[in-house]
Write a protein that holds these residues in place. Structure first.
Motif, PDB file in Angstrom:
ATOM      1  N   ASP A 156       0.858  -1.158  -0.004  1.00 53.96           N
ATOM      2  CA  ASP A 156      -0.001   0.027  -0.056  1.00 53.96           C
ATOM      3  C   ASP A 156       0.780   1.310  -0.061  1.00 53.96           C
ATOM      4  OD1 ASP A 156      -1.567   2.322   1.241  1.00 53.96           O
ATOM      5  OD2 ASP A 156      -3.157   0.645   1.155  1.00 53.96           O
ATOM      6  N   LEU A 157       0.451   2.348  -0.810  1.00 51.38           N
ATOM      7  CA  LEU A 157       1.217   3.641  -0.887  1.00 51.38           C
ATOM      8  C   LEU A 157       1.535   4.162   0.457  1.00 51.38           C
ATOM      9  CD1 LEU A 157      -0.020   4.816  -4.243  1.00 51.38           C
ATOM     10  CD2 LEU A 157       2.133   4.102  -3.708  1.00 51.38           C
ATOM     11  N   GLU A 158       0.527   4.029   1.394  1.00 53.32           N
ATOM     12  CA  GLU A 158       0.671   4.571   2.738  1.00 53.32           C
ATOM     13  C   GLU A 158       1.742   4.183   3.275  1.00 53.32           C
ATOM     14  OE1 GLU A 158      -1.499   6.945   4.548  1.00 53.32           O
ATOM     15  OE2 GLU A 158      -2.007   7.345   2.494  1.00 53.32           O
ATOM     16  N   ILE A 159       2.054   2.550   3.216  1.00 49.78           N
ATOM     17  CA  ILE A 159       3.367   2.119   3.845  1.00 49.78           C
ATOM     18  C   ILE A 159       4.213   2.817   3.179  1.00 49.78           C
ATOM     19  CG2 ILE A 159       4.450   0.065   4.090  1.00 49.78           C
ATOM     20  CD1 ILE A 159       1.721  -1.614   4.502  1.00 49.78           C
ATOM     21  N   ALA A 180      18.852   4.489   6.597  1.00 53.14           N
ATOM     22  CA  ALA A 180      17.905   5.468   5.562  1.00 53.14           C
ATOM     23  C   ALA A 180      17.903   4.984   4.205  1.00 53.14           C
ATOM     24  CB  ALA A 180      18.745   6.807   5.582  1.00 53.14           C
ATOM     25  N   PHE A 181      19.014   4.435   3.825  1.00 45.56           N
ATOM     26  CA  PHE A 181      19.076   3.641   2.519  1.00 45.56           C
ATOM     27  C   PHE A 181      18.009   2.505   2.461  1.00 45.56           C
ATOM     28  CE2 PHE A 181      23.502   5.209   1.328  1.00 45.56           C
ATOM     29  CZ  PHE A 181      23.139   5.555   0.170  1.00 45.56           C
ATOM     30  N   ASP A 182      17.968   1.803   3.401  1.00 43.70           N
ATOM     31  CA  ASP A 182      17.094   0.488   3.432  1.00 43.70           C
ATOM     32  C   ASP A 182      15.747   1.211   3.461  1.00 43.70           C
ATOM     33  OD1 ASP A 182      16.507  -2.402   3.996  1.00 43.70           O
ATOM     34  OD2 ASP A 182      15.692  -1.604   6.069  1.00 43.70           O
ATOM     35  N   TYR A 183      15.293   1.981   4.115  1.00 43.33           N
ATOM     36  CA  TYR A 183      13.877   2.564   4.058  1.00 43.33           C
ATOM     37  C   TYR A 183      13.565   3.146   2.735  1.00 43.33           C
ATOM     38  CZ  TYR A 183      13.142   1.146   8.974  1.00 43.33           C
ATOM     39  OH  TYR A 183      12.747   0.305  10.068  1.00 43.33           O
ATOM     40  N   ALA A 184      14.396   4.044   2.405  1.00 45.78           N
ATOM     41  CA  ALA A 184      14.170   4.762   1.000  1.00 45.78           C
ATOM     42  C   ALA A 184      14.004   3.798  -0.116  1.00 45.78           C
ATOM     43  CB  ALA A 184      15.309   5.676   0.635  1.00 45.78           C
ATOM     44  N   GLU A 185      14.715   2.783   0.029  1.00 42.58           N
ATOM     45  CA  GLU A 185      14.608   1.645  -1.257  1.00 42.58           C
ATOM     46  C   GLU A 185      13.378   0.709  -0.967  1.00 42.58           C
ATOM     47  OE1 GLU A 185      16.491   0.897  -3.572  1.00 42.58           O
ATOM     48  OE2 GLU A 185      18.679   1.567  -3.255  1.00 42.58           O
ATOM     49  N   LYS A 186      12.854   0.684   0.237  1.00 42.84           N
ATOM     50  CA  LYS A 186      11.507  -0.012   0.267  1.00 42.84           C
ATOM     51  C   LYS A 186      10.581   0.776  -0.039  1.00 42.84           C
ATOM     52  CE  LYS A 186      12.491  -2.945   4.509  1.00 42.84           C
ATOM     53  NZ  LYS A 186      12.299  -3.081   6.037  1.00 42.84           N
ATOM     54  N   ILE A 190       7.768  -0.083  -3.649  1.00 46.75           N
ATOM     55  CA  ILE A 190       6.460   0.125  -3.520  1.00 46.75           C
ATOM     56  C   ILE A 190       5.989   1.009  -4.641  1.00 46.75           C
ATOM     57  CG2 ILE A 190       4.266   0.761  -2.004  1.00 46.75           C
ATOM     58  CD1 ILE A 190       5.836  -0.151   0.061  1.00 46.75           C
ATOM     59  N   ARG A 191       6.558   2.344  -4.506  1.00 48.99           N
ATOM     60  CA  ARG A 191       5.990   3.506  -5.701  1.00 48.99           C
ATOM     61  C   ARG A 191       6.341   3.205  -6.915  1.00 48.99           C
ATOM     62  NH1 ARG A 191       6.692   9.307  -2.480  1.00 48.99           N
ATOM     63  NH2 ARG A 191       5.422   8.623  -0.622  1.00 48.99           N
ATOM     64  N   SER A 192       7.407   2.472  -7.348  1.00 45.51           N
ATOM     65  CA  SER A 192       7.885   2.303  -8.809  1.00 45.51           C
ATOM     66  C   SER A 192       6.941   1.085  -9.280  1.00 45.51           C
ATOM     67  CB  SER A 192       9.376   2.041  -8.744  1.00 45.51           C
ATOM     68  OG  SER A 192       9.691   0.873  -7.888  1.00 45.51           O
ATOM     69  N   ALA A 193       6.541   0.076  -8.601  1.00 48.15           N
ATOM     70  CA  ALA A 193       5.483  -0.967  -8.861  1.00 48.15           C
ATOM     71  C   ALA A 193       4.280  -0.410  -9.045  1.00 48.15           C
ATOM     72  CB  ALA A 193       5.772  -1.994  -7.792  1.00 48.15           C
ATOM     73  N   LYS A 194       3.755   0.423  -7.990  1.00 50.28           N
ATOM     74  CA  LYS A 194       2.304   0.843  -8.074  1.00 50.28           C
ATOM     75  C   LYS A 194       2.090   1.917  -8.877  1.00 50.28           C
ATOM     76  CE  LYS A 194      -0.395  -0.318  -5.110  1.00 50.28           C
ATOM     77  NZ  LYS A 194      -1.502  -1.167  -4.814  1.00 50.28           N
ATOM     78  N   LEU A 200       5.763  11.484 -10.067  1.00 53.76           N
ATOM     79  CA  LEU A 200       6.511  12.481  -9.225  1.00 53.76           C
ATOM     80  C   LEU A 200       6.466  11.819  -7.982  1.00 53.76           C
ATOM     81  CD1 LEU A 200       7.012  15.450  -8.893  1.00 53.76           C
ATOM     82  CD2 LEU A 200       4.679  15.963  -8.021  1.00 53.76           C
ATOM     83  N   SER A 201       5.782  11.016  -7.366  1.00 59.69           N
ATOM     84  CA  SER A 201       6.135  10.409  -5.947  1.00 59.69           C
ATOM     85  C   SER A 201       7.312   9.410  -5.845  1.00 59.69           C
ATOM     86  CB  SER A 201       4.706   9.691  -5.541  1.00 59.69           C
ATOM     87  OG  SER A 201       3.871  10.748  -5.287  1.00 59.69           O
TER      88      SER A 201
END
Length: 231
Positions: A156-159, A180-186, A190-194, A200-201
């Protein structure tokens, strides 16, 4: 399409948005302003949020809340308290915290499953970061992530919003760049897949990663991610 919907859809000029904003705030409850649907009013307030100023948007969201307070359910009430708080958070911390407390009280009353609770926790995290109470800030950002992981699909995008908030906290506040890297990659996954790689997001994730790589001195990767953020 009524006048408010048309304006919200077609306007891009700040002066025009500001003029309509002033007109809407001057209307009383018996005017055409009151007869617009809640969704239309929220959409217009959001456009003011991005195109005019946080202060103006907060005033509009407050008016929406006042006009519809007897008609909205608990989820909508929490949404409005969150939006007011988020817009006040950079200009009036006292008002922001007051609305966050109201949102939290409604959410934890147990009367209804509140979908917006994750956003309340996010905003509380930012609030405490503003006060430089970083441990409290991290506590609420993690609380928001845990709430979303328990109640939403894992993609979900909220995650992804929670992941980016954690990336910002670990990177910009604590300088713990591995986390920071780990969370930004996660968030990016999600965003690239969704949304797709050029949304923009998704670009926001690329921009964050560019900052972290630049800090590490890997300027080639930093430039690569920064260019992706502009696509």
């Amino acid at each position: 399409m009524n006048v408010l919907s048309a304006l919200t859809t077609t306007m891009s000029s700040k002066p025009i948005l500001l003029l309509v904003f002033i007109i809407l705030l001057s209307c009383n409850d018996s005017d055409e302003n009151k007869r617009h649907s809640l969704q239309e009013r929220l959409e217009f307030a959001t456009s003011v949020e991005y195109e005019v100023s946080a202060d103006s948007a907060a005033s509009l969201f407050r008016k929406v809340f006042d006009d519809f307070r007897n008609e909205i359910d608990d989820n909508q009430a929490v949404l409005l308290h969150n939006k007011i708080a988020e817009n006040y958070i950079s200009i009036n911390l006292t008002l922001s915290k007051s609305h966050l407390d109201s949102a939290l009280a409604i959410s934890l009353s147990g009367k209804q499953n509140i979908e917006e609770l994750g956003s309340t926790y996010d905003a509380l995290g930012i609030y405490y970061e503003k006060l430089q109470k970083f441990d409290s800030g991290l506590y609420y950002i993690k609380k928001g992530l845990n709430f979303r992981l328990e109640n939403l699909a894992p993609d979900d995008l909220e995650i992804s919003n929670s992941y980016l908030s954690l990336a910002y906290h670990y990177g910009n506040v604590r300088q713990e760049f591995d986390k920071a890297f780990d969370y930004a990659e996660k968030a990016l996954a999600i965003r690239s897949a969704k949304l797709g790689k050029n949304h923009l997001s998704t670009g926001e994730c690329y921009s964050n990663l560019a900052f972290y790589y630049n800090y590490y001195g890997d300027h080639e990767k930093a430039l690569n991610y920064q260019l992706r953020s502009l696509e």
